[in-house]
Design an enzyme around this catalytic site. Sequence first.
Site, PDB file in Angstrom:
ATOM      1  N   GLY A   1       8.571   3.819   0.179  1.00  0.00           N
ATOM      2  CA  GLY A   1       9.373   4.992   0.475  1.00  0.00           C
ATOM      3  C   GLY A   1      10.840   4.733   0.244  1.00  0.00           C
ATOM      4  O   GLY A   1      11.221   3.757  -0.397  1.00  0.00           O
ATOM      5  N   ALA A   2      11.682   5.592   0.780  1.00  0.00           N
ATOM      6  CA  ALA A   2      13.114   5.525   0.526  1.00  0.00           C
ATOM      7  C   ALA A   2      13.758   4.295   1.145  1.00  0.00           C
ATOM      8  O   ALA A   2      14.766   3.810   0.649  1.00  0.00           O
ATOM      9  CB  ALA A   2      13.785   6.789   1.062  1.00  0.00           C
ATOM     10  N   PHE A   3      13.180   3.773   2.244  1.00  0.00           N
ATOM     11  CA  PHE A   3      13.821   2.694   2.977  1.00  0.00           C
ATOM     12  C   PHE A   3      13.068   1.375   2.907  1.00  0.00           C
ATOM     13  O   PHE A   3      13.455   0.414   3.559  1.00  0.00           O
ATOM     14  CB  PHE A   3      14.005   3.094   4.450  1.00  0.00           C
ATOM     15  CG  PHE A   3      14.757   4.374   4.617  1.00  0.00           C
ATOM     16  CD1 PHE A   3      15.926   4.601   3.915  1.00  0.00           C
ATOM     17  CD2 PHE A   3      14.299   5.356   5.467  1.00  0.00           C
ATOM     18  CE1 PHE A   3      16.627   5.786   4.060  1.00  0.00           C
ATOM     19  CE2 PHE A   3      14.991   6.544   5.623  1.00  0.00           C
ATOM     20  CZ  PHE A   3      16.161   6.761   4.921  1.00  0.00           C
TER      21      PHE A   3
ATOM     22  N   VAL B   1       0.814  -1.222   0.000  1.00  0.00           N
ATOM     23  CA  VAL B   1       0.000   0.000   0.000  1.00  0.00           C
ATOM     24  C   VAL B   1       0.842   1.264   0.000  1.00  0.00           C
ATOM     25  O   VAL B   1       0.312   2.371   0.078  1.00  0.00           O
ATOM     26  CB  VAL B   1      -0.984   0.022   1.198  1.00  0.00           C
ATOM     27  CG1 VAL B   1      -2.038  -1.050   1.035  1.00  0.00           C
ATOM     28  CG2 VAL B   1      -0.253  -0.130   2.528  1.00  0.00           C
ATOM     29  N   GLY B   2       2.159   1.122  -0.102  1.00  0.00           N
ATOM     30  CA  GLY B   2       3.008   2.298  -0.169  1.00  0.00           C
ATOM     31  C   GLY B   2       4.463   1.917  -0.285  1.00  0.00           C
ATOM     32  O   GLY B   2       4.842   0.766  -0.049  1.00  0.00           O
TER      33      GLY B   2
ATOM     34  N   ASP C   1       6.318  17.594   9.885  1.00  0.00           N
ATOM     35  CA  ASP C   1       6.021  17.247   8.491  1.00  0.00           C
ATOM     36  C   ASP C   1       4.512  17.129   8.289  1.00  0.00           C
ATOM     37  O   ASP C   1       4.017  16.166   7.699  1.00  0.00           O
ATOM     38  CB  ASP C   1       6.724  15.955   8.085  1.00  0.00           C
ATOM     39  CG  ASP C   1       6.788  15.776   6.566  1.00  0.00           C
ATOM     40  OD1 ASP C   1       6.696  16.794   5.849  1.00  0.00           O
ATOM     41  OD2 ASP C   1       6.930  14.628   6.108  1.00  0.00           O
TER      42      ASP C   1
ATOM     43  N   LYS D   1       8.955  -0.684   2.037  1.00  0.00           N
ATOM     44  CA  LYS D   1       7.561  -0.649   1.619  1.00  0.00           C
ATOM     45  C   LYS D   1       6.626  -0.671   2.824  1.00  0.00           C
ATOM     46  O   LYS D   1       7.023  -0.972   3.947  1.00  0.00           O
ATOM     47  CB  LYS D   1       7.253  -1.848   0.720  1.00  0.00           C
ATOM     48  CG  LYS D   1       7.976  -1.832  -0.617  1.00  0.00           C
ATOM     49  CD  LYS D   1       7.628  -3.074  -1.439  1.00  0.00           C
ATOM     50  CE  LYS D   1       8.362  -3.065  -2.777  1.00  0.00           C
ATOM     51  NZ  LYS D   1       8.101  -4.298  -3.551  1.00  0.00           N
ATOM     52  N   VAL D   2       5.379  -0.370   2.553  1.00  0.00           N
ATOM     53  CA  VAL D   2       4.316  -0.492   3.555  1.00  0.00           C
ATOM     54  C   VAL D   2       3.335  -1.530   3.039  1.00  0.00           C
ATOM     55  O   VAL D   2       2.896  -1.468   1.889  1.00  0.00           O
ATOM     56  CB  VAL D   2       3.597   0.843   3.794  1.00  0.00           C
ATOM     57  CG1 VAL D   2       2.512   0.687   4.853  1.00  0.00           C
ATOM     58  CG2 VAL D   2       4.591   1.921   4.211  1.00  0.00           C
TER      59      VAL D   2
END
Length: 471
Positions: free
Chosen positions: A149-151, A146-147, A263, A153-154
């Site tokens: 990022g830089a490091f 579901v997502g 953020d 997944k989700v």
Amino acid sequence: MVSSQCSVANKNQTGKPFQKHLSLSISPPKSVLGDNLELQFSDVFGPMPEANSEEACDVAYDEPAVVYSRSHSLVGPSLVVSHSLKMNKLTLRETEDSVDLVECVEGESIKENDEFSGNDDTDSEKSPEEVSGVVGIEDFEVLKVVGQGAFGKVYQVRKKDTSEIYAMKVMRKDKIVEKNHAEYMKAERDILTKIDHPFIVQLKYSFQTKYRLYLVLDFINGGHLFFQLYHQGLFREDLARVYTAEIVSAVSHLHEKGIMHRDLKPENILMDVDGHVMLTDFGLAKEFEENTRSNSMCGTTEYMAPEIVRGKGHDKAADWWSVGILLYEMLTGKPPFLGSKGKIQQKIVKDKIKLPQFLSNEAHALLKGLLQKEPERRLGSGPSGAEEIKKHKWFKAINWKKLEAREVQPSFKPAVSGRQCIANFDKCWTDMSVLDSPASSPNSDAKANPFTNFTYVRPPHSFLHRTTSNL
């Protein structure tokens, strides 16, 4: 920390699809089209602050700079499907390194080729048996991506013994160490263990293996605020009022706990099945002490407070600026400052803000208070903190006790068919294979390992456990 930003090859393209789509959204009445109220902010804000910002506070927290461009949410849809697909391919190519040791997510379990361990936590102070209810990767069934990022997944996951649905952030240790983000990651985990609020996503479990860190959080499947804003164009003031009040309540709770979020943006605000907002992603959050400033450059450019852009140190007042930008975007359909990263930063520091005439006088007044360029004059920065925001006339209709008891129902509810529903997530993620990219082993020296004491299990008597157990 998992970044909320995809890698983009051409920085000049960032924000163009976003700006285009929002500019075609719902328009105000014809009588006020093109009729903006231009604020002479020199009258409201006073002169620009002097270069020295250390008069009342000690500069602290020398951290790596982390500046995001506007992008998709880790647990929600991206801005533009075609653009996010392009960014996704770039991200995958960047992260698929050639390494010898591999750990991957595949089907129902996560396998490490050279060694399998349900919880390889290097905590030297306590054994897993001393942490009641400790879990490992073998306790979860991986359902969907579901997502990303830089490091890492989700994932949407199901806990095998209870069938509960969660979001699992899976983060690569080698990437975290390589980018010098270990302290951010530790801070995110530590901060999440201290938070229990009706409008903040909760950490349920954390653990680690040899190659990865895992955060298991509430799965909020109503999409993120940007997703609804993108489809609706802008929000009516009555709906924006409820959302903003819930955000103010959440940020106030953080500040009372000595935490800055740093953020705040629509991509980091989810919506639950009842339409309430849920603040998420504490990857840049920071614990602070009164009368100290953080001296780091961090956040997402469009939402950065002027004092962060100037690099002269910031405190919790920076969050209230971001709340002001969020409110502006909810009411108008776009943030007040657009352009390249450098142009946006210049505008944040120097430019006047234009408020459309179709906004109420009360909304104008609140935006003026939140968008003070001098942090010491900003609404919420005084001795009473968030209380002066809650008492603002724009919030006159809000019963704060009922709101924080989740008894104030937003007029909009997202379309959700069940706990496992992923309809509000971009297909560029949900159609992705659950196979994860390779990861190399970080430094194996226990003394140098920054991820000790990472295991966590949330106690059962949290706010959200009480309010959602019967859903």
